[in-house]
Design a protein around this motif. Structure first.
Motif, mmCIF file in Angstrom:
data_model
loop_
_atom_site.group_PDB
_atom_site.id
_atom_site.type_symbol
_atom_site.label_atom_id
_atom_site.label_comp_id
_atom_site.label_asym_id
_atom_site.label_seq_id
_atom_site.Cartn_x
_atom_site.Cartn_y
_atom_site.Cartn_z
ATOM 1 N N MET A 74 48.205 -31.542 -52.075
ATOM 2 C CA MET A 74 47.332 -31.366 -53.228
ATOM 3 C C MET A 74 45.854 -31.388 -52.850
ATOM 4 O O MET A 74 45.017 -30.999 -53.644
ATOM 5 N N VAL A 75 45.504 -31.891 -51.650
ATOM 6 C CA VAL A 75 44.140 -31.687 -51.163
ATOM 7 C C VAL A 75 43.994 -30.246 -50.706
ATOM 8 O O VAL A 75 42.970 -29.608 -50.873
ATOM 9 N N GLU A 102 45.015 -34.358 -61.520
ATOM 10 C CA GLU A 102 45.108 -33.614 -60.264
ATOM 11 C C GLU A 102 43.771 -33.584 -59.535
ATOM 12 O O GLU A 102 43.713 -33.632 -58.306
ATOM 13 N N TYR A 143 54.925 -35.084 -53.529
ATOM 14 C CA TYR A 143 53.744 -35.216 -52.689
ATOM 15 C C TYR A 143 54.081 -36.151 -51.540
ATOM 16 O O TYR A 143 54.961 -36.994 -51.647
ATOM 17 N N LYS A 161 43.271 -35.148 -55.713
ATOM 18 C CA LYS A 161 42.713 -34.476 -54.540
ATOM 19 C C LYS A 161 41.673 -35.348 -53.842
ATOM 20 O O LYS A 161 41.692 -35.528 -52.625
ATOM 21 N N GLU A 218 44.551 -26.191 -50.377
ATOM 22 C CA GLU A 218 44.633 -25.033 -51.263
ATOM 23 C C GLU A 218 45.421 -23.929 -50.571
ATOM 24 O O GLU A 218 45.323 -23.750 -49.352
ATOM 25 N N PRO A 260 42.043 -26.979 -46.574
ATOM 26 C CA PRO A 260 41.245 -27.821 -47.474
ATOM 27 C C PRO A 260 39.914 -27.155 -47.829
ATOM 28 O O PRO A 260 38.883 -27.411 -47.208
#
Length: 617
Positions: A213-214, A302, A375, A306, A216, A276
């Motif tokens: 989730m950090v 969210e 996660y 991050k 992309e 990232p």
């Protein structure tokens, strides 16, 4: 401390290091911030249990005073700060208040309540932020970081202040958070992103670049360039195998790389198809979201996921001193981080406590995923217990013993022997704290007069005949005008001259706000605690309703908290009845056999509370 203008709450000062002379932003009335005073905290509520001795903390109060309180214990110990401060948006932020179960057609069933006003003169706003950023800098650990969330209005000026306080070399990046927004303005660009300024304290901060989730997703074009070619895990660029790291151009392409290990390719180039970026898109929590609180400035979980995942490890200490709906605290609890939160808005405190209690229950029940989707690095340990404190919003009237302790701490009184009639000593004065739940009268001086040591007075008078034999400071909530002179007169009757100073803790009554108090009726029936009625008069007034115009008092209630073993000071709820948006509290609760004094806190839709108690048996 002047006799003519005494300051009872003069406190111990924390000296702050001077700003280091970097290029700085100037504004009218800019004042240096060289020191701050300590403010005690009054514990009000406790939820759950500590983990390894750690209690998370929520503070109600001005965050300048809260952080001044925190300096004593947490100076240089906070790992991560996220703040979403006012943006000087020139707007009032309002919360829609709707009577539960009422239809839109019902008259007087809803209204908007202002949570806070974000209207400043530019100079006031900059001084406000300058002082708080300095305290945040002091609280951060050497490897700590701050994420300051802002928008287009003040980001350039806030970055200048951060440069001044943290140093321009400690600027890491400006993240860009994109989101969906509505705009009917076709004459300019639609404003659909916020900058988030990232600064480090100065050491070597954590950065988990590979955290879920950090990262992309890579674009489809990039993925095609680095397409998996065979079962060994080799990747090609323009038809040839990738060489060592980093790739800078065609000169780095090396056919011999097909015989080397492919894991560096995965680590340095693909990272399973993610990178990232310093820009990302995270949509707001919609109305149907399970974590939606209806707080006007709520940020998506969210987004905080991050930031916290990127810049902390499990067990780190998180601070958000502009807490709002408590998103940073909620995410920290879910991720196994410790947290501290503060807000000056009581609605924020109630919203956050309700939210955290729900998460704590989910964690204890292991009820599904805490976040949508999987996660990595799931917590090995959760910190779910938290306590609620007041800082400079002290409730001095409920517990006189606790009130005296707070005043002693705030005034930094030096202790005296338990046999003394006085409560402490300060700057040469013997200090007596008068009744805390009313104004002090001449009759209240009897204890002081009876406690005077006339034998000691005789010795001092012989040693210094031209000086007062004692200096006495009376601290009051309010006092009769002749209180000090009466004590002086009583001493003179015995032949002694004493110096008396009187201080009122509540002086400026013009700024006190008096509102209609709430009321409730409690009963015990067949082994159950029953709330027989609740009358939140301020809320009813805003709704333009009489108490008998509401079909069910529960329609006006946000939550009910019940402590079956109230100790007279801290509410420790065994029951937190805080149902969803359209659900009503139960209003009846089974009493355990060993219950003693039962304390009940009922919070209405305005986040205003009534507290009362009933004896079991």
């Amino acid at each position: 401390m002047s006799k003519d203008n005494p300051e009872a709450f003069e406190t111990f000062e924390f000296d702050l290091p001077p700003i280091r002379g970097f290029p700085e932003l100037r504004w009218a009335g800019k004042r240096p911030f060289k020191s701050t005073q300590y403010f005690p905290a009054q514990k009000k509520e406790s939820y759950g249990d500590p983990t390894d001795g750690w209690w998370n903390r929520i503070y109600w109060g001005d965050n300048l005073q809260v952080m001044s309180h925190l300096l004593r214990e947490f100076r240089g110990k906070v790992d991560f700060v996220y703040i979403d401060p006012p943006f000087d948006s020139k707007a009032d932020y309002k919360k829609s208040i709707q009577v539960k179960g009422a239809t839109a057609s019902n008259d007087h069933s809803s209204f908007e309540e202002k949570q806070y006003t974000d209207m400043w003169s530019s100079d006031q706003f900059l001084q406000f932020m300058y002082e708080r950023i300095i305290l945040i800098h002091e609280l951060l650990s050497e490897n700590g970081v701050i994420y300051l969330h802002c928008d287009h209005r003040k980001s350039h000026q806030l970055r200048c202040i951060l440069d001044e306080v943290f140093g321009p070399d400690n600027f890491e990046t400006s993240l860009s958070w994109g989101f969906q927004t509505r705009s009917s303005n076709k004459s300019s660009w639609k404003k659909s992103h916020h900058p988030i300024l990232l600064y480090k304290k100065g050491g070597d901060p954590v950065f988990n670049h590979d955290a879920e989730m950090v990262m992309e997703p890579l674009s489809e074009t990039t993925i095609k360039k680095y397409r998996l070619e065979d079962e060994v895990g080799r990747y090609r660029l323009n038809g040839r195998f990738i060489s060592g790291s980093p790739i800078k151009g065609a000169k780095d392409v090396d056919p011999s790389y097909e015989t080397t290990h492919p894991e560096l390719v995965v680590r340095d180039y693909l990272r399973e198809g993610k990178v990232p970026n310093d820009y990302f898109f995270v949509d707001m929590e919609n109305q149907s979201s399970s974590v939606r609180t209806n707080y006007p400035t709520q940020k998506p979980e969210e987004l905080l996921f991050k930031l916290i995942k990127a810049s902390t490890n499990q067990g780190a200490t998180i601070l958000d001193c502009f807490m709002g709906s408590g998103t940073a605290q909620a995410v920290a609890m879910k991720l196994g981080r410790k947290f501290i939160g503060a807000d000056i808005n009581l609605g924020s405190i109630e919203t956050t406590c309700k939210r955290l209690c729900g998460i704590r229950d989910d964690i204890e029940r292991q009820d599904g995923e805490l976040f949508s989707g999987e996660y990595d690095d799931k917590p090995k340990k959760f910190y779910t217990g938290f306590e609620v404190y007041n800082v400079n919003n002290y409730d001095l009237f409920r517990n006189p013993v606790e009130a005296k302790e707070l005043i002693r701490e705030a005034m930094e009184l030096q202790p005296l022997p338990p046999s003394s009639a006085f409560d402490g000593q300060r700057e040469g004065y013997l200090v007596k704290i008068m009744p805390v739940n009313r104004i002090a009268t001449r009759q209240d001086l009897n204890e002081v007069i009876n406690g005077l040591d006339f034998k000691a007075f005789e010795r001092r008078k012989a040693e210094t005949p031209n000086k007062p034999v004692e200096r006495i400071h009376l601290v009051c909530m309010g006092h009769e005008p002749d209180l000090g002179s009466h004590l002086t007169l009583e001493a003179k009757k015995s032949g002694f001259d004493i110096e008396v100073m009187v201080t009122d803790l509540i002086r400026d009554k013009a700024h006190l706000h008096f509102k209609k108090s709430s009321d409730a009726r409690l009963a015990i029936e067949n082994g159950e605690l029953v709330i027989a009625g609740f009358f939140p008069m301020n809320l009813l007034q805003k709704l333009s309703l009489e108490s008998d115009a509401v079909e069910d008092w529960r329609q006006l209630v946000e939550s009910v908290k019940v402590d079956f073993h109230f100790d007279g000071a801290v509410l420790t709820p065994a029951i937190v009845d805080a149902p969803g948006k359209d659900e009503l509290v139960a209003g009846r609760y089974v009493i355990p056999d060993d219950a003693g004094t039962i304390r009940v806190k009922i919070t209405d839709l305005l986040s205003e509370s009534w507290e009362g108690e009933i004896k079991n048996g």
